[in-house]
Design an enzyme around this catalytic site. Structure first.
Site, PDB file in Angstrom:
ATOM      1  N   SER A  14      34.885  47.251  55.989  1.00  0.00           N
ATOM      2  CA  SER A  14      34.944  48.566  56.612  1.00  0.00           C
ATOM      3  C   SER A  14      33.960  48.636  57.783  1.00  0.00           C
ATOM      4  CB  SER A  14      34.612  49.662  55.588  1.00  0.00           C
ATOM      5  OG  SER A  14      33.276  49.503  55.151  1.00  0.00           O
ATOM      6  N   THR A  49      30.563  57.624  53.123  1.00  0.00           N
ATOM      7  CA  THR A  49      31.017  58.834  52.435  1.00  0.00           C
ATOM      8  C   THR A  49      29.956  59.454  51.537  1.00  0.00           C
ATOM      9  OG1 THR A  49      31.968  57.485  50.665  1.00  0.00           O
ATOM     10  CG2 THR A  49      33.413  58.102  52.507  1.00  0.00           C
ATOM     11  N   ASP A 131      33.267  39.188  48.218  1.00  0.00           N
ATOM     12  CA  ASP A 131      32.393  40.231  47.683  1.00  0.00           C
ATOM     13  C   ASP A 131      33.299  41.270  47.039  1.00  0.00           C
ATOM     14  OD1 ASP A 131      30.292  41.876  47.065  1.00  0.00           O
ATOM     15  OD2 ASP A 131      30.027  42.643  49.096  1.00  0.00           O
ATOM     16  N   ASP A 136      29.974  50.300  40.783  1.00  0.00           N
ATOM     17  CA  ASP A 136      28.580  50.051  40.410  1.00  0.00           C
ATOM     18  C   ASP A 136      28.139  51.137  39.436  1.00  0.00           C
ATOM     19  OD1 ASP A 136      26.122  48.838  40.325  1.00  0.00           O
ATOM     20  OD2 ASP A 136      25.517  49.370  42.360  1.00  0.00           O
ATOM     21  N   ASN A 164      28.384  42.521  41.567  1.00  0.00           N
ATOM     22  CA  ASN A 164      27.223  43.034  40.849  1.00  0.00           C
ATOM     23  C   ASN A 164      27.552  42.995  39.355  1.00  0.00           C
ATOM     24  OD1 ASN A 164      28.688  45.440  40.181  1.00  0.00           O
ATOM     25  ND2 ASN A 164      28.069  46.375  42.115  1.00  0.00           N
ATOM     26  N   GLU A 167      30.709  44.969  38.322  1.00  0.00           N
ATOM     27  CA  GLU A 167      31.930  44.301  38.785  1.00  0.00           C
ATOM     28  C   GLU A 167      32.196  43.029  37.992  1.00  0.00           C
ATOM     29  OE1 GLU A 167      31.318  45.996  43.334  1.00  0.00           O
ATOM     30  OE2 GLU A 167      30.591  44.014  42.763  1.00  0.00           O
ATOM     31  N   SER A 201      22.981  41.494  41.018  1.00  0.00           N
ATOM     32  CA  SER A 201      21.949  42.388  40.472  1.00  0.00           C
ATOM     33  C   SER A 201      22.358  42.811  39.075  1.00  0.00           C
ATOM     34  CB  SER A 201      21.745  43.611  41.365  1.00  0.00           C
ATOM     35  OG  SER A 201      22.966  44.301  41.554  1.00  0.00           O
ATOM     36  N   GLY A 261      24.980  45.708  49.019  1.00  0.00           N
ATOM     37  CA  GLY A 261      25.869  44.608  48.659  1.00  0.00           C
ATOM     38  C   GLY A 261      26.519  43.967  49.871  1.00  0.00           C
ATOM     39  N   ASP A 262      26.867  44.780  50.860  1.00  0.00           N
ATOM     40  CA  ASP A 262      27.490  44.261  52.077  1.00  0.00           C
ATOM     41  C   ASP A 262      26.518  43.353  52.829  1.00  0.00           C
ATOM     42  OD1 ASP A 262      29.510  46.083  51.344  1.00  0.00           O
ATOM     43  OD2 ASP A 262      28.576  47.660  52.529  1.00  0.00           O
TER      44      ASP A 262
END
Length: 367
Positions: A14, A49, A131, A136, A164, A167, A201, A261-262
């Site tokens: 994104s 967002t 990814d 999360d 993570n 996920e 993580s 995370g990105d």
């Protein structure tokens, strides 16, 4: 003598006009670390967002395919050494946002999977870093029916997967809450197809400081990156070789970050390439890459906190109730802006991080 061309990554994520998530969080660090970056923005929003208000639009699968077809028509596929896919939607941070306006669609993931196959036909050595941005802290960002697509369609194509803990549980069915559970989850990710699995993580309750293990009401102070890599069947002396696995413990920072995370997936990609290019392949290279990525991430986060505190003091403001966790529930736009990752001014931490947290084998003596 002609110089060696820079590695080139196609990053499908994104994009936000303001702030640092998705490709905005990944592109600058990758460029600093020597990559040419071709960002394909699957979502374009004014901001993430977590803000009270956001605007923009999302590409559907056929629109993404049209862009990828254009690259192929111009003979560009052979230039890519890496492909990174991550936040191709916007996380459900705003409880008042309509999920259908920004969440990923199955058609997008299917197009990406087919493109990875096409890219491999041109360049079998291309590295695919997946990814799995699905959720999360116990909540999915995406519709539940996308989880099997990540697990059964994209993950088998991945060289490196970076979920993570939440996920990883969605992908494997194993809650990652102890060292033993982490080992089982890593093994399951290998069985699903990933050559290298890095759970970025996780709270391992049995690896917390002794004085914290009995305090149920206190947030555990340590997070762990847990990683494992297996040799492919094409590697020399791969017969019966057990996977390499280790953990890196680092402190939990009490702050509401967005886009971590990105950024971290990009840092892992770049540092894995750096270590393999420097001759440290296999276990040593993976350990060094994870240590460097954790160190850079910690540096960026501390820079972000320092800037937030300085700007809050300069503005005569105080942290607002309801916005301190980055959720967007009550925080003003000014508060959210102060919490954006301080990526650009963390150049030193990205390029030359101070490595404080080292990899260790937390499964000594286990089979």
């Amino acid at each position: 003598m002609a110089s060696q061309p820079a590695p080139r990554v196609l990053s499908i994520q994104s994009h936000v006009v303001h702030g640092y998530v998705g490709n905005k969080a990944a592109t600058f660090p990758l460029q600093l670390l020597g990559f040419d970056v071709d960002p394909l923005n699957a979502v374009q929003f004014s901001n993430h967002t977590g803000y009270r208000h956001f605007a923009g639009e999302r590409l559907e699968g056929p629109q993404i395919k049209k862009l990828l077809d254009g690259l192929e028509a111009n003979g560009m596929l052979g230039e890519y050494t890496h492909i990174l896919t991550g936040r191709s939607h916007q996380a459900r941070l705003n409880p008042f946002a309509s999920a259908n306006r920004y969440l990923g669609r199955a058609s997008s993931l299917e197009v990406i999977a087919e493109f990875v196959k096409r890219l491999r036909a041109v360049n079998p050595k291309v590295v695919f870093v997946l990814d799995t941005v699905m959720g999360d802290e116990g909540a999915l960002y995406v519709p539940a029916d996308l989880v099997p697509l990540y697990r059964d369609t994209l993950l088998p194509l991945a060289d490196v997967v970076t979920p993570n803990a939440f996920e990883a549980e969605q992908l494997t069915g194993i809650p990652v809450d102890s060292a033993a559970a982490a080992a089982r989850a890593l093994a399951r990710l290998h069985a699903l197809g990933a050559r290298t699995a890095i759970i970025t993580s996780a709270v391992l309750l049995d690896r917390q400081p002794p004085d914290q293990q009995q305090q149920q009401a206190t947030l555990p102070p340590l997070l762990h990156l847990v990683a494992s890599s297996r040799r492919s069947s094409n590697d020399e002396d791969a017969v019966a070789a057990p996977p390499t696995r280790f953990a890196v413990a680092f402190p939990r920072l009490a702050f509401g970050f967005t886009g971590c995370g990105d950024l971290f997936a990009a840092l892992l990609l770049a540092n894995l390439h750096r270590e393999s290019g420097g001759g440290r392949r296999g276990a040593a290279g993976l350990r060094a890459a994870c240590e460097r990525a954790v160190a850079s991430m910690q540096g960026v986060l501390h820079e972000t906190i320092a800037r937030y505190r300085a700007q809050t003091q300069d503005a005569g403001a105080t942290p607002e109730d309801g916005g301190g966790d980055g959720s967007g529930r009550g925080a003003s736009a000014a508060e959210m802006r102060r919490k954006e990752l301080n990526v650009v001014h963390s150049r030193a931490a990205i390029e030359d991080p101070v490595i404080e947290f080292r990899a260790e084998d937390i499964w000594v003596g286990e089979a």
